[in-house]
Design a protein around this motif. Structure first.
Motif, PDB file in Angstrom:
ATOM      1  N   ILE A   4       0.850  -1.183   0.000  1.00 51.83           N
ATOM      2  CA  ILE A   4       0.000   0.000   0.000  1.00 51.83           C
ATOM      3  C   ILE A   4       0.891   1.240   0.000  1.00 51.83           C
ATOM      4  O   ILE A   4       1.858   1.320   0.766  1.00 51.83           O
ATOM      5  N   HIS A   5       0.562   2.224  -0.837  1.00 46.90           N
ATOM      6  CA  HIS A   5       1.406   3.394  -1.005  1.00 46.90           C
ATOM      7  C   HIS A   5       0.905   4.610  -0.233  1.00 46.90           C
ATOM      8  O   HIS A   5       1.278   5.746  -0.538  1.00 46.90           O
ATOM      9  N   PHE A   6       0.064   4.387   0.747  1.00 50.20           N
ATOM     10  CA  PHE A   6      -0.441   5.508   1.534  1.00 50.20           C
ATOM     11  C   PHE A   6      -0.850   5.004   2.910  1.00 50.20           C
ATOM     12  O   PHE A   6      -0.977   3.795   3.130  1.00 50.20           O
ATOM     13  N   THR A   7      -1.055   5.946   3.826  1.00 53.73           N
ATOM     14  CA  THR A   7      -1.611   5.636   5.141  1.00 53.73           C
ATOM     15  C   THR A   7      -2.939   6.379   5.282  1.00 53.73           C
ATOM     16  O   THR A   7      -3.220   7.337   4.539  1.00 53.73           O
ATOM     17  N   LEU A   8      -3.733   5.944   6.249  1.00 52.81           N
ATOM     18  CA  LEU A   8      -5.012   6.612   6.487  1.00 52.81           C
ATOM     19  C   LEU A   8      -4.783   8.070   6.862  1.00 52.81           C
ATOM     20  O   LEU A   8      -5.515   8.967   6.408  1.00 52.81           O
ATOM     21  N   ALA A   9      -3.770   8.330   7.673  1.00 53.48           N
ATOM     22  CA  ALA A   9      -3.471   9.711   8.089  1.00 53.48           C
ATOM     23  C   ALA A   9      -3.126  10.579   6.887  1.00 53.48           C
ATOM     24  O   ALA A   9      -3.505  11.764   6.817  1.00 53.48           O
ATOM     25  N   GLN A  10      -2.410  10.023   5.909  1.00 60.28           N
ATOM     26  CA  GLN A  10      -2.049  10.788   4.707  1.00 60.28           C
ATOM     27  C   GLN A  10      -3.282  11.137   3.887  1.00 60.28           C
ATOM     28  O   GLN A  10      -3.417  12.266   3.377  1.00 60.28           O
ATOM     29  N   ILE A  11      -4.193  10.170   3.735  1.00 60.13           N
ATOM     30  CA  ILE A  11      -5.411  10.429   2.963  1.00 60.13           C
ATOM     31  C   ILE A  11      -6.280  11.457   3.672  1.00 60.13           C
ATOM     32  O   ILE A  11      -6.859  12.353   3.035  1.00 60.13           O
ATOM     33  N   GLU A  12      -6.383  11.357   5.001  1.00 60.11           N
ATOM     34  CA  GLU A  12      -7.155  12.356   5.750  1.00 60.11           C
ATOM     35  C   GLU A  12      -6.571  13.750   5.578  1.00 60.11           C
ATOM     36  O   GLU A  12      -7.308  14.735   5.393  1.00 60.11           O
ATOM     37  N   ALA A  13      -5.237  13.841   5.638  1.00 57.35           N
ATOM     38  CA  ALA A  13      -4.579  15.145   5.457  1.00 57.35           C
ATOM     39  C   ALA A  13      -4.820  15.678   4.046  1.00 57.35           C
ATOM     40  O   ALA A  13      -5.108  16.877   3.847  1.00 57.35           O
ATOM     41  N   PHE A  14      -4.713  14.802   3.051  1.00 51.65           N
ATOM     42  CA  PHE A  14      -4.912  15.192   1.666  1.00 51.65           C
ATOM     43  C   PHE A  14      -6.318  15.745   1.436  1.00 51.65           C
ATOM     44  O   PHE A  14      -6.509  16.816   0.842  1.00 51.65           O
ATOM     45  N   VAL A  15      -7.330  15.051   1.931  1.00 51.62           N
ATOM     46  CA  VAL A  15      -8.714  15.490   1.760  1.00 51.62           C
ATOM     47  C   VAL A  15      -8.964  16.800   2.500  1.00 51.62           C
ATOM     48  O   VAL A  15      -9.645  17.708   1.987  1.00 51.62           O
ATOM     49  N   ALA A  16      -8.420  16.935   3.692  1.00 54.28           N
ATOM     50  CA  ALA A  16      -8.615  18.162   4.467  1.00 54.28           C
ATOM     51  C   ALA A  16      -7.988  19.367   3.774  1.00 54.28           C
ATOM     52  O   ALA A  16      -8.579  20.463   3.752  1.00 54.28           O
ATOM     53  N   VAL A  17      -6.803  19.191   3.205  1.00 53.46           N
ATOM     54  CA  VAL A  17      -6.146  20.283   2.487  1.00 53.46           C
ATOM     55  C   VAL A  17      -6.927  20.635   1.227  1.00 53.46           C
ATOM     56  O   VAL A  17      -7.116  21.816   0.889  1.00 53.46           O
ATOM     57  N   ASN A  33      -0.579  19.878  13.920  1.00 52.57           N
ATOM     58  CA  ASN A  33       0.097  21.122  13.569  1.00 52.57           C
ATOM     59  C   ASN A  33       0.372  21.181  12.069  1.00 52.57           C
ATOM     60  O   ASN A  33       0.320  20.171  11.365  1.00 52.57           O
ATOM     61  N   ARG A  34       0.672  22.379  11.585  1.00 53.05           N
ATOM     62  CA  ARG A  34       0.833  22.604  10.150  1.00 53.05           C
ATOM     63  C   ARG A  34       1.981  21.787   9.577  1.00 53.05           C
ATOM     64  O   ARG A  34       1.886  21.249   8.455  1.00 53.05           O
ATOM     65  N   THR A  35       3.057  21.673  10.330  1.00 56.32           N
ATOM     66  CA  THR A  35       4.231  20.929   9.848  1.00 56.32           C
ATOM     67  C   THR A  35       3.888  19.460   9.611  1.00 56.32           C
ATOM     68  O   THR A  35       4.309  18.856   8.620  1.00 56.32           O
ATOM     69  N   THR A  36       3.090  18.878  10.537  1.00 59.47           N
ATOM     70  CA  THR A  36       2.702  17.470  10.393  1.00 59.47           C
ATOM     71  C   THR A  36       1.878  17.264   9.125  1.00 59.47           C
ATOM     72  O   THR A  36       2.092  16.295   8.382  1.00 59.47           O
ATOM     73  N   ILE A  37       0.932  18.176   8.861  1.00 56.36           N
ATOM     74  CA  ILE A  37       0.102  18.056   7.657  1.00 56.36           C
ATOM     75  C   ILE A  37       0.970  18.155   6.412  1.00 56.36           C
ATOM     76  O   ILE A  37       0.817  17.377   5.452  1.00 56.36           O
ATOM     77  N   SER A  38       1.905  19.089   6.404  1.00 56.88           N
ATOM     78  CA  SER A  38       2.802  19.258   5.258  1.00 56.88           C
ATOM     79  C   SER A  38       3.630  18.001   5.015  1.00 56.88           C
ATOM     80  O   SER A  38       3.803  17.555   3.870  1.00 56.88           O
ATOM     81  N   GLU A  39       4.125  17.397   6.106  1.00 54.59           N
ATOM     82  CA  GLU A  39       4.946  16.183   5.976  1.00 54.59           C
ATOM     83  C   GLU A  39       4.108  15.009   5.463  1.00 54.59           C
ATOM     84  O   GLU A  39       4.580  14.203   4.649  1.00 54.59           O
ATOM     85  N   LEU A  40       2.857  14.900   5.943  1.00 55.55           N
ATOM     86  CA  LEU A  40       1.987  13.807   5.483  1.00 55.55           C
ATOM     87  C   LEU A  40       1.717  13.927   3.980  1.00 55.55           C
ATOM     88  O   LEU A  40       1.738  12.913   3.258  1.00 55.55           O
ATOM     89  N   ILE A  41       1.469  15.148   3.506  1.00 56.97           N
ATOM     90  CA  ILE A  41       1.221  15.345   2.073  1.00 56.97           C
ATOM     91  C   ILE A  41       2.484  15.031   1.271  1.00 56.97           C
ATOM     92  O   ILE A  41       2.424  14.360   0.221  1.00 56.97           O
ATOM     93  N   SER A  42       3.621  15.494   1.740  1.00 53.82           N
ATOM     94  CA  SER A  42       4.887  15.251   1.027  1.00 53.82           C
ATOM     95  C   SER A  42       5.194  13.763   0.936  1.00 53.82           C
ATOM     96  O   SER A  42       5.611  13.255  -0.117  1.00 53.82           O
ATOM     97  N   LEU A  43       4.991  13.039   2.049  1.00 55.36           N
ATOM     98  CA  LEU A  43       5.253  11.592   2.043  1.00 55.36           C
ATOM     99  C   LEU A  43       4.290  10.870   1.102  1.00 55.36           C
ATOM    100  O   LEU A  43       4.673   9.914   0.420  1.00 55.36           O
ATOM    101  N   LEU A  44       3.040  11.318   1.055  1.00 60.13           N
ATOM    102  CA  LEU A  44       2.072  10.705   0.146  1.00 60.13           C
ATOM    103  C   LEU A  44       2.517  10.900  -1.305  1.00 60.13           C
ATOM    104  O   LEU A  44       2.460   9.965  -2.111  1.00 60.13           O
TER     105      LEU A  44
END
Length: 290
Positions: A4-17, A33-44
């Motif tokens: 799997i190329h994603f995590t649930l947290a990454q998809i949640e961050a992506f949809v929220a953004v 925090n903003r940094t965590t959201i940015s990192e989740l999107i970048s990793l995705l």
């Protein structure tokens, strides 16, 4: 199964953004925090191998791939929500199958009421007509839920809890011509010297104290066969009177020196100790139906 190329947290961050076009608003919505959201999107994006946002423009805009993925991501989170609700409701749902053990001393009319009652609740009953010793083993192994049996007039060990649900009356039965005595009451001496038919594979100490009178015991667990033996003058038996609600051939009930008014036997439900409120509700319902 492919990776799997994603995590649930990454998809949640992506949809929220996507919904807010802003990292800070998405972070606030997800309580991160903003940094965590940015990192989740970048990793995705790294895991997928392509960009999801055009970062040179303000506010953030989705790439063509990002737009297509956004629709699927929303559908995915809906399915996750449905799964979560279903998973959390499982412990609260009524168990669809209930296994109840009992023996021949329990009235069939009562078992039929249980069957009708739980069928109306869309609960399937497994009804096992087995001896108590076997039932206790099944209860300990979680192969059965509740046992309904005559009380043994002893303290049940810590492996089980019990609840009184009612009583049954016992009588002494035999062919009307079985005993040689012609008096109104059969003596204990004649009972002790003639064959006693017992509807159990074996007798616990407590059952011996309650039911054993004769030194000649014959174990017959099939009730219909036991009735035939009684009718054929092969012995006598102590049985619940409900087994003879309808007359059976030449079998009759006898008065004796000690049993002229019959004997009352308490009936209890037994189960393993549990904090399961649903199982306790079942037991309460059983008691009311007796």
């Amino acid at each position: 199964m492919s990776s799997i190329h994603f995590t649930l947290a990454q998809i949640e961050a992506f949809v929220a953004v996507c919904a807010s076009n802003n990292l800070s608003k998405a972070a606030s919505k997800l309580n991160k925090n903003r940094t965590t959201i940015s990192e989740l999107i970048s990793l995705l994006e790294i895991n997928l191998g392509y960009d999801l946002f055009i970062r040179a423009k303000k506010p953030l805009q989705l790439t063509l791939e990002g737009k297509q993925l956004y629709t699927q991501a929303c559908l995915f989170l809906q399915q996750v929500s449905i799964f979560d609700q279903f998973a959390m409701q499982l412990p609260k749902q009524l168990k669809q199958t209930l296994t109840i053990c009992y023996d021949c001393f329990i009235p069939h009319s009562f078992i039929e009421r249980l069957l009708c009652h739980f069928t109306d609740q869309q609960i399937e009953l497994n009804l096992l007509n087995i001896d108590r010793l076997h039932a206790e083993k099944m209860l300990l192994e979680d192969k059965a839920d509740i046992g309904i049996y005559p009380a043994l007039n002893r303290i049940i060990n810590t492996e089980f809890t019990w609840c009184a649900i009612g009583t049954i009356e016992l009588g002494i039965y035999a062919n009307q011509h079985f005993f040689t005595e012609k008096s109104e009451r059969i003596s204990m001496l004649e009972l002790a010297s003639t064959n006693q038919l017992v509807p159990f594979a074996e007798l616990s100490y407590q059952l011996i104290q309650m039911l054993k009178i004769s030194d000649k015991l014959q174990h017959v667990t099939n009730i219909e066969l036991l009735k035939q033996l009684l009718n054929n003058k092969k012995g006598w038996s102590i049985l619940p009177i409900h087994l003879f609600d309808m007359a059976y051939k030449e079998i009759t009930r006898f008065d004796t020196e000690l049993w002229d008014k019959g004997a009352m036997l308490n009936i209890v439900s037994i189960c393993k100790p549990t904090n399961n409120k649903q199982l306790q509700q079942f037991i309460d319902q059983i008691s009311r139906l007796y």
